[in-house]
Design an enzyme around this catalytic site. Structure first.
Site, PDB file in Angstrom:
ATOM      1  N   ASP A 171      28.082  30.291 -57.852  1.00 10.04           N
ATOM      2  CA  ASP A 171      27.886  29.236 -57.392  1.00 10.04           C
ATOM      3  C   ASP A 171      28.972  28.420 -57.028  1.00 10.04           C
ATOM      4  O   ASP A 171      30.138  28.213 -57.981  1.00 10.04           O
ATOM      5  CB  ASP A 171      26.861  28.294 -58.076  1.00 10.04           C
ATOM      6  N   GLU A 197      12.699  28.802 -53.217  1.00  8.13           N
ATOM      7  CA  GLU A 197      13.411  29.451 -54.608  1.00  8.13           C
ATOM      8  C   GLU A 197      13.608  28.167 -55.528  1.00  8.13           C
ATOM      9  O   GLU A 197      14.337  27.353 -55.327  1.00  8.13           O
ATOM     10  CB  GLU A 197      14.801  30.010 -54.214  1.00  8.13           C
TER      11      GLU A 197
END
Ligand SMILES: Cc1ncc(COP(=O)(O)O)c(C=O)c1O
Lengths: 402, 266
Positions: free
Chosen positions: B60, B49
């Site tokens: 995040d 990814e």
């Protein structure tokens, strides 16, 4: 434009708005939107909110004519809608009481909030104290430094203030951190969002909680004789501006002017004028004008006023700008501080630096329109929190004036 | 067999889960991030990814935030992801791009999809775009035969699970817990149920991410998911070691540990 522009329901305002969030937050936003849809038509909710507005906030806020200040605004008639006189010192309390009441309805016990100037954080901490909710306020580290007194105020009110050290360490990063908290604690926690931006339902809901400003002011102006020629408000995320604009949206003869923070000047790149100097994009859950580079990375904003120092703007303003129903001007730090000093000396009213941007806009407009004009300015907050910034700006702490 | 979905199916045919490894392009520099991705391929990652760093990464945790901030400071651009994709594919793995929406929107959705397909990428993972507002992207992806992975979360309602699974092409990404990315002591307890519910909603391939940190976590997740997505702990290898050789060693060691995990080995 035959349709009413008032109280548009979202989630979209033309091409703007929507809900661009991680799937993990969708259930919480749906739950909130649902609770709000029920509450807004529930007389028990409105009457509780009205009671708090009257007995706690001190509404209705008055309208004050300021002729000595107006002498510097082309001699126009200038009226101030005094949101600075609300409990906690700004319009932010109007929104927070509504959202805290909703939190109770949702059965949640913890609230989180982001804050820039600290006014929304103070309002959130106040509502949390009043309604017995745990309160966590995220604040960019840079803002905790320039608004130290408000940090102390929030702590006195029982809130936990978390300085955010990532990114540009200002309001946008505080919002990111609040989202991160919300994703992890959504079962117990409601997010009290401070402005009319973000994902649906926030732009509509916050606007509705702030609508009272314009509803009162419109009636007050009619009592004083007539609708104003223009309504002027400062625009950070846009809640005080949309709050006062909404009731006037269908009065086509009333100009609506939002004053964005021009910082050092829009052409310098150091500013916070999302409409004046940004492009459409997605930030913090909705599509609107934002300050961004070619790759869509958010460009940190700059303003002397922490409350306007945000690289985005609420989607309804983006829509009103593209429709041409409202105008968005940019006001520099220097213009705002001149207006700030003037209001202090001519009227004995110490405005928030945010609100001083609207005052500067009124000065510019008054000089264009002349003495026959009537201008209504939303004085969104008081300047007690800004005394240190202003004293440094004007060189008052050394005993001399610049 | 270049697509991520084929890769995951092929791993499953071997009786194991696929290892999907995330790193942001541009951290600590574009060249070094690409060498790091290739090192992960060599050490057993099936799919890479390739992350596009973003200024406001709301989903995040601190580790990925640090890396994204440093990457942007070092001048990483959206278009750098294409070189990374090419290198990953040349090294023998498949590549998908993980990005927040605004960088793709500003690049131009159609232009981005075309260039990603030309670079040999097989799809994208979109953490802040849900299918109900993704029509524009989905049209661009379809025009260039790219797969789109949407996320499902423990909070997803049955209706939203069905909608998301139906709109997903390629694999569904199941978030193991309610929270942001980051290293954790254990994998979310809701992950297994979410995988089961996603399958019941019609998903063919379901990969689990968020919090997978050790080989033991990977082994556990591999018992019920088609693929295991790992990010922060790999990024951590690059944060902890300023020296590139040491960073790559740490990354290979961690990737091998995880690769053994998805094979049920310890
Ligand atoms: C007094 C005052 N006015 C205006 C603002 C800007 O917010 P908004 O644009 O949502 O009214 C703030 C924000 O902190 C504020 O404290």
């Amino acid at each position: 434009m035959t349709d009413s522009l008032q109280a548009a329901t979202g989630p979209y305002f033309g091409d703007f708005g929507g809900r661009f969030v991680p799937e993990a937050l969708v259930a919480a936003l749906d739950e909130l939107a649902d609770a709000y849809d029920k509450a807004r038509v529930d007389p028990a909710f409105s009457s509780e909110l009205e009671r708090l507005a009257r007995d706690y906030t001190g509404r209705p806020s008055i309208v004050t004519e300021v002729p000595r200040f107006a002498a510097h605004a082309g001699g126009a008639h200038v009226f101030l809608k005094r949101e600075d006189l609300n409990h906690t010192g700004s319009h932010k309390i109007n929104n927070v009481l509504g959202q805290a009441l909703l939190t109770k309805r949702l059965g949640k016990t913890r609230v989180i909030a982001e804050t820039g100037a600290g006014q929304h954080g103070v309002a959130a901490a106040t509502a949390a104290a009043l309604m017995d909710l745990e309160c966590i306020v995220y604040m960019g580290e840079e803002d905790t430094e320039r608004q130290r007194l408000n940090v102390a105020r929030m702590r006195l009110l029982g809130a936990t203030v978390v300085p955010v050290k990532t990114g540009s360490r200002t309001l946008k990063d505080a919002i990111n951190e609040a989202y991160r908290d919300w994703v992890a604690n959504v079962d117990t926690t409601n997010y009290l969002f401070g402005t009319a931006a973000g994902p649906h339902p926030f732009p509509t809901m916050v606007r509705d909680f702030q609508r009272v400003i314009g509803l009162e002011a419109r009636a007050q102006m009619l009592d004083l004789g007539a609708l104003p020629d223009a309504v002027v408000a400062c625009v950070g995320g846009g809640s005080n501006a949309i709050g006062i604009f909404d009731a006037f949206l269908d009065d086509a003869e009333v100009r609506l002017i939002g004053c964005e923070a021009g910082g050092d000047g829009v052409d310098t790149g150091r500013h916070a004028a999302a409409i004046g100097g940004g492009r459409p994009g997605v930030l913090h859950g909705s599509r609107s004008f934002i300050l961004q580079d070619a790759d869509g990375q958010t460009i940190p904003s700059h303003s002397i006023s922490a409350g306007l120092d945000y690289p985005g703007v609420g989607p309804q303003h983006a829509w009103l700008a593209t429709l041409g129903r409202a105008e968005y001007w940019s006001v520099t730090d220097a213009e705002a501080m001149e207006a700030f000093g003037l209001l202090c000396r001519t009227e004995g009213i110490l405005p928030a630096i945010e609100s001083a941007h609207a005052l500067a806009g009124a000065m510019r407009l008054g000089r264009q329109l002349g003495p026959d004009a009537t201008i209504l300015v939303n004085l969104s907050g008081r300047g007690d929190k800004d005394v240190e910034t202003a004293a440094v700006y004007f060189g008052l702490l050394d005993g001399g004036e610049s | 067999m270049s697509g991520a979905s084929d890769r995951i199916r092929h791993s499953n045919a071997e009786g194991r889960a696929a290892l999907i490894a995330y790193l942001p392009v541009g951290f600590p520099s574009v060249e070094r991030s690409i060498r790091a991705m290739v090192a992960m391929v060599d050490a057993g990652a099936d799919v890479i990814e390739v992350g596009i760093p973003y200024s406001d990464p709301v989903i995040d945790g601190p580790t990925n935030q640090i890396a994204a901030e440093a990457a942007l400071l070092a001048g990483a651009r959206v278009a750098d992801c294409f070189a990374a994709v090419r290198a990953v594919v040349a090294a023998g793995a498949s590549a998908v791009v993980m990005s927040y929406y605004n960088p793709l929107l500003q690049y131009g959705l159609e232009k981005f999809a075309g260039e990603l397909a030309a670079a040999g990428g097989s799809g994208v993972v979109l953490p802040d775009l849900t299918p109900d507002i993704a029509q524009e992207w989905l049209a661009a992806a379809e025009a260039h035969s790219l797969d789109t992975t949407f996320l499902v979360a423990p909070s997803s309602t049955p209706e939203r699970l069905h909608m998301t699974v139906a709109a997903t092409t390629g694999f569904v990404y199941a978030a193991s817990l309610m929270g942001v990315t980051g290293e954790r002591a254990s994998v979310g307890s809701q992950a297994e149920r979410l995988v089961r519910d996603s399958r019941a909603a019609g998903a063919h391939l379901v990969c689990v991410g968020l919090g997978v940190t050790t080989g033991a976590h990977a082994r556990e997740v591999a018992t019920y998911a088609d693929g295991v997505v790992v990010g922060s702990v790999l990024v951590r290898c690059l944060i902890d070691h300023v020296n590139e050789d040491q960073a790559l060693d740490a990354l290979r060691t961690k990737t091998s540990e995880l690769a053994r995990g998805v094979r049920g080995e310890s």
